[in-house]
Design a protein around this motif. Structure first.
Motif, PDB file in Angstrom:
ATOM      1  N   GLN A 141      52.075 -69.019 -44.860  1.00 22.04           N
ATOM      2  CA  GLN A 141      51.973 -68.942 -46.309  1.00 22.04           C
ATOM      3  C   GLN A 141      53.366 -68.989 -46.938  1.00 22.04           C
ATOM      4  OE1 GLN A 141      49.909 -65.150 -46.419  1.00 22.04           O
ATOM      5  NE2 GLN A 141      47.906 -66.128 -46.396  1.00 22.04           N
ATOM      6  N   THR A 142      53.425 -68.629 -48.196  1.00 24.34           N
ATOM      7  CA  THR A 142      54.696 -68.491 -48.889  1.00 24.34           C
ATOM      8  C   THR A 142      54.934 -67.015 -49.157  1.00 24.34           C
ATOM      9  OG1 THR A 142      53.697 -68.651 -51.085  1.00 24.34           O
ATOM     10  CG2 THR A 142      54.347 -70.724 -49.996  1.00 24.34           C
ATOM     11  N   TYR A 143      56.140 -66.652 -49.490  1.00 25.72           N
ATOM     12  CA  TYR A 143      56.405 -65.235 -49.739  1.00 25.72           C
ATOM     13  C   TYR A 143      55.696 -64.756 -50.999  1.00 25.72           C
ATOM     14  CZ  TYR A 143      59.916 -66.287 -53.378  1.00 25.72           C
ATOM     15  OH  TYR A 143      60.567 -66.703 -54.520  1.00 25.72           O
ATOM     16  N   GLU A 144      55.357 -65.673 -51.923  1.00 25.99           N
ATOM     17  CA  GLU A 144      54.585 -65.272 -53.088  1.00 25.99           C
ATOM     18  C   GLU A 144      53.173 -64.842 -52.692  1.00 25.99           C
ATOM     19  OE1 GLU A 144      57.589 -68.342 -54.581  1.00 25.99           O
ATOM     20  OE2 GLU A 144      56.191 -68.149 -52.887  1.00 25.99           O
ATOM     21  N   GLN A 145      52.640 -65.430 -51.631  1.00 25.19           N
ATOM     22  CA  GLN A 145      51.305 -65.061 -51.155  1.00 25.19           C
ATOM     23  C   GLN A 145      51.339 -63.811 -50.286  1.00 25.19           C
ATOM     24  OE1 GLN A 145      50.797 -69.045 -49.417  1.00 25.19           O
ATOM     25  NE2 GLN A 145      48.916 -69.246 -50.625  1.00 25.19           N
ATOM     26  N   SER A 146      52.462 -63.485 -49.741  1.00 27.95           N
ATOM     27  CA  SER A 146      52.619 -62.293 -48.896  1.00 27.95           C
ATOM     28  C   SER A 146      53.780 -61.473 -49.446  1.00 27.95           C
ATOM     29  CB  SER A 146      52.874 -62.695 -47.435  1.00 27.95           C
ATOM     30  OG  SER A 146      51.855 -63.517 -46.937  1.00 27.95           O
ATOM     31  N   GLU A 147      53.548 -60.813 -50.570  1.00 28.11           N
ATOM     32  CA  GLU A 147      54.636 -60.120 -51.256  1.00 28.11           C
ATOM     33  C   GLU A 147      55.232 -58.980 -50.429  1.00 28.11           C
ATOM     34  OE1 GLU A 147      53.007 -58.932 -55.017  1.00 28.11           O
ATOM     35  OE2 GLU A 147      53.703 -60.779 -55.983  1.00 28.11           O
ATOM     36  N   TRP A 148      54.447 -58.446 -49.497  1.00 32.07           N
ATOM     37  CA  TRP A 148      54.951 -57.353 -48.669  1.00 32.07           C
ATOM     38  C   TRP A 148      56.151 -57.799 -47.829  1.00 32.07           C
ATOM     39  CZ3 TRP A 148      54.542 -58.762 -43.602  1.00 32.07           C
ATOM     40  CH2 TRP A 148      53.565 -59.714 -43.265  1.00 32.07           C
ATOM     41  N   VAL A 149      56.332 -59.129 -47.647  1.00 35.12           N
ATOM     42  CA  VAL A 149      57.515 -59.619 -46.927  1.00 35.12           C
ATOM     43  C   VAL A 149      58.785 -59.288 -47.727  1.00 35.12           C
ATOM     44  CG1 VAL A 149      58.701 -61.691 -46.109  1.00 35.12           C
ATOM     45  CG2 VAL A 149      56.238 -61.453 -45.743  1.00 35.12           C
ATOM     46  N   ILE A 150      58.719 -59.433 -49.046  1.00 34.53           N
ATOM     47  CA  ILE A 150      59.862 -59.069 -49.882  1.00 34.53           C
ATOM     48  C   ILE A 150      60.054 -57.557 -49.881  1.00 34.53           C
ATOM     49  CG2 ILE A 150      60.872 -59.263 -52.180  1.00 34.53           C
ATOM     50  CD1 ILE A 150      60.571 -61.897 -50.679  1.00 34.53           C
ATOM     51  N   HIS A 151      58.944 -56.834 -49.798  1.00 32.93           N
ATOM     52  CA  HIS A 151      59.041 -55.376 -49.689  1.00 32.93           C
ATOM     53  C   HIS A 151      59.829 -55.004 -48.429  1.00 32.93           C
ATOM     54  CE1 HIS A 151      56.744 -51.352 -50.508  1.00 32.93           C
ATOM     55  NE2 HIS A 151      58.044 -51.199 -50.427  1.00 32.93           N
ATOM     56  N   ILE A 152      59.577 -55.702 -47.315  1.00 33.62           N
ATOM     57  CA  ILE A 152      60.325 -55.457 -46.075  1.00 33.62           C
ATOM     58  C   ILE A 152      61.801 -55.754 -46.292  1.00 33.62           C
ATOM     59  CG2 ILE A 152      60.678 -56.234 -43.700  1.00 33.62           C
ATOM     60  CD1 ILE A 152      57.701 -56.724 -43.482  1.00 33.62           C
ATOM     61  N   ALA A 153      62.092 -56.871 -46.957  1.00 33.49           N
ATOM     62  CA  ALA A 153      63.486 -57.256 -47.193  1.00 33.49           C
ATOM     63  C   ALA A 153      64.225 -56.153 -47.958  1.00 33.49           C
ATOM     64  CB  ALA A 153      63.552 -58.578 -47.950  1.00 33.49           C
ATOM     65  N   GLY A 154      63.568 -55.610 -48.992  1.00 30.00           N
ATOM     66  CA  GLY A 154      64.197 -54.545 -49.759  1.00 30.00           C
ATOM     67  C   GLY A 154      64.457 -53.310 -48.921  1.00 30.00           C
ATOM     68  N   ARG A 155      63.534 -52.980 -48.045  1.00 29.72           N
ATOM     69  CA  ARG A 155      63.700 -51.803 -47.196  1.00 29.72           C
ATOM     70  C   ARG A 155      64.792 -52.020 -46.150  1.00 29.72           C
ATOM     71  NH1 ARG A 155      58.612 -49.210 -48.027  1.00 29.72           N
ATOM     72  NH2 ARG A 155      59.192 -47.520 -46.620  1.00 29.72           N
ATOM     73  N   LEU A 156      64.942 -53.269 -45.689  1.00 26.86           N
ATOM     74  CA  LEU A 156      66.023 -53.570 -44.749  1.00 26.86           C
ATOM     75  C   LEU A 156      67.384 -53.459 -45.423  1.00 26.86           C
ATOM     76  CD1 LEU A 156      64.540 -56.619 -42.774  1.00 26.86           C
ATOM     77  CD2 LEU A 156      64.588 -54.209 -42.092  1.00 26.86           C
ATOM     78  N   LEU A 157      67.455 -53.825 -46.693  1.00 30.22           N
ATOM     79  CA  LEU A 157      68.716 -53.690 -47.429  1.00 30.22           C
ATOM     80  C   LEU A 157      69.158 -52.229 -47.514  1.00 30.22           C
ATOM     81  CD1 LEU A 157      68.059 -56.229 -50.311  1.00 30.22           C
ATOM     82  CD2 LEU A 157      69.949 -56.359 -48.675  1.00 30.22           C
TER      83      LEU A 157
END
Length: 574
Positions: free
Chosen positions: A479-495
């Motif tokens: 999919q795209t990251y817009e369809q799986s928003e939790w992927v961006i949530h992971i990115a923020g937590r990794l930061l």
């Protein structure tokens, strides 16, 4: 001589009859609802004369089924205990507290029947201010109860019912759960009716195994296989062209070491595999209705099929769970080899069968008559709830892994209706550089616990355990990251170097270092290396080619508004 021979035979027959009568008399001297232990003479009789168990009874089958269900429950609750807090806990990717609040608003702001019907879960009645403790408590209770059943080989309806309710409570609020959770819930529900109401005896004389319960499990394996077979025939054309197995081992969610070698099998072997798959899923299930021997043949073939799938891939406890209803294809005579000849269960069963054969079985008690009504009601319920499932199987628009009732008692199943021809992976990369542009920027990669990442890392072997986040990343790559928003949530937590999310990952390149300033997601195409190639000679299992960015480089400042718009707590604010 003839007279002497006849006299000898008559004496032997008389002695055998006397021993058999003694066995019956001894068994009748005990209470019909208590456990019975064979005396020494009876044990010798079983060994020397060679009395075999009769067919058509399911006392031992019940013990095997309960232990199998308990094993899957134990694994599932262990996975929940180790990963639920990170996924649906207070600091999880998709907190179940937020989900419950949204359901509460949807049903009018009250926790009542409407809320329970929409999301059946005991979490409604727990303290929402300590949701992590609630999730841990449910998982630990489930592990303890399932461990008890696994060890004892027995349970009552109360224990099995509590296990079913506890797992329901997790699945219904776990928005990141996999499709086979419904299959475990259905298996667990059927397991409730295998058991007596109160007794914990493995051989409760007052509660013989119900043939209705046995057939509900058989009906389950029939639906699982037919659902899987029909969705394949109606889905991807490669199943009809017999080419799907050319891709499956490389592109399945989480390959294991054997997947690498199975993928390199010759083309004719892959055609044979695909044909065998169609035979097992579309033809063999009908053996269930063709008498005892054919039903057992169905059980053998289904179990062997699942064992092959276990060996060749990491599909969590799905294949182990599918073995469970296959066990109902065997009666006591077929499963006796799993029990010691001198063991209590087998000796008690011999006594029960001897009583029935001698016509000395006591009349059914009032409780047994009530239980027969309960079993008949179960059969009617399963038949009624199976109507939409059968209609779905017959439909050209068949859906897979779908529940038609909120309690997921009878469901429709299916797997790999379409097979991806290429494997793509999302790789998280971070950098300490102030600026994320330029060729001099050093991007360092995160590793997940099991899914492909580093090219030289050997595929893992984890079945029946399950790494949920690795599995979810397989879906995200389609999919795209817009369809799986939790992927961006992971990115923020990794930061933020968040330990909650990092506990679900295998390698953090910034451990004991500064926090990364930028995180990006790169999209790669992965393929197994070829035997004899230079990459294989370097110890690499994979080769990969970059497709492009999955999501652009992000930092904490750029994610602030994104997180606020979704009511996510800002990274590092916990």
């Amino acid at each position: 001589m003839a007279s002497s021979s006849e006299s000898s035979e008559n004496s032997e027959s008389f002695l055998r009859k006397r021993r058999g009568d003694a066995l019956v008399s001894d068994s009748l001297s005990h209470d019909s609802c208590s456990e019975t232990v064979q005396d020494e003479d009876s044990t010798k009789y079983d060994k020397k004369v060679g009395v075999s168990l009769q067919t058509g009874t399911y006392w031992l089958t019940r013990i095997v089924l309960l232990r199998a269900i308990a094993f899957i429950y134990f694994v599932a609750f262990t996975v929940a205990y180790n990963q639920n807090k990170q996924l649906i806990g207070e600091k999880g990717l998709m907190p179940c507290k937020d989900y419950l609040r949204s359901v509460k608003r949807y049903v009018g702001g009250k926790i009542g029947f409407a809320a329970l019907a929409y999301t059946p879960s005991v979490l409604w009645f727990m303290d929402w201010n300590d949701m992590d403790a609630n999730l841990d408590g449910i998982a630990l209770a489930g592990m303890a109860l399932s461990g008890f059943v696994l060890i004892m080989g027995s349970a009552n309806m109360i224990i099995m019912g509590v296990l079913w309710i506890l797992y329901h409570s997790i699945v219904n609020v776990g928005q990141l759960c996999a499709g086979w959770e419904s299959q475990l819930l259905e298996s667990g529900f059927l397991g409730i009716f295998l058991c007596p109401l109160w007794s914990l005896s493995p051989m409760p004389r007052c509660c013989p195994p119900s043939l209705v319960s046995i057939w509900t499990f058989r009906w389950l394996i029939v639906r699982i296989m037919l659902g899987a077979g029909l969705i394949k025939i109606r889905g991807d054309r490669c199943w009809r062209e017999l080419t799907c197995m050319d891709y499956h081992y490389e592109t399945q969610p989480v390959p294991n070491p054997m997947s690498y070698y199975m993928h390199r099998s010759p083309w004719w072997f892959h055609r044979f595999e695909t044909l065998s798959n169609h035979f097992i899923e579309l033809v063999v299930p009908f053996f269930t209705f063709m008498g005892r021997r054919m039903c057992m043949l169905n059980g053998v073939l289904q179990i062997l099929f699942q064992v092959v799938l276990i060996i060749s891939g990491n599909l969590s406890f799905l294949n182990w769970l599918t073995i469970v209803p296959s066990l109902a294809c065997f009666d006591d005579a077929a499963l006796a080899f799993l029990f010691r000849r001198s063991g209590r269960a087998r000796q008690t069963l011999l006594q029960i069968q001897t009583e029935e054969a001698s016509g000395l079985k006591p009349p059914p008690s009032k409780g047994m008559l009530i239980r027969r009504v309960l079993n008949a009601s179960l059969g009617i319920l399963i038949a009624y709830l199976s109507v939409p499932v059968v209609m779905n199987l017959l439909s050209s628009r068949q859906m897979m892994n779908t529940s038609f009732d909120p309690l997921r008692i009878v469901n429709t199943y299916g797997a790999f209706g379409s097979v991806t021809k290429e494997r793509t992976e999302v790789v998280f990369q971070g950098t300490l550089s102030v600026n994320h542009t330029g060729e001099e920027v050093l991007w360092e990669e995160y590793e997940f616990l099991c899914k492909p990442g580093a090219l030289d890392r050997r595929p893992c072997l984890i079945s029946p355990y399950h790494y949920r986040l690795d599995w979810l990343m397989w879906f995200a790559a389609f999919q795209t990251y817009e369809q799986s928003e939790w992927v961006i949530h992971i990115a923020g937590r990794l930061l933020a170097n968040d330990s909650t999310i990092l506990s679900l990952m295998g390698h953090n390149p910034f451990q004991n270092r500064e926090k990364p300033r930028w995180i990006r997601g790169e999209h790669f195409r992965y393929k197994f290396t070829r035997s004899g190639s230079s990459s294989a000679g370097q110890g690499k299992w994979w080769v990969r080619k970059r497709i492009g960015p999955f999501f652009p480089p992000v930092n904490l400042d750029s994610l602030r508004s994104y997180f606020q718009s979704r009511s996510w707590p800002l990274p590092g604010s916990y």
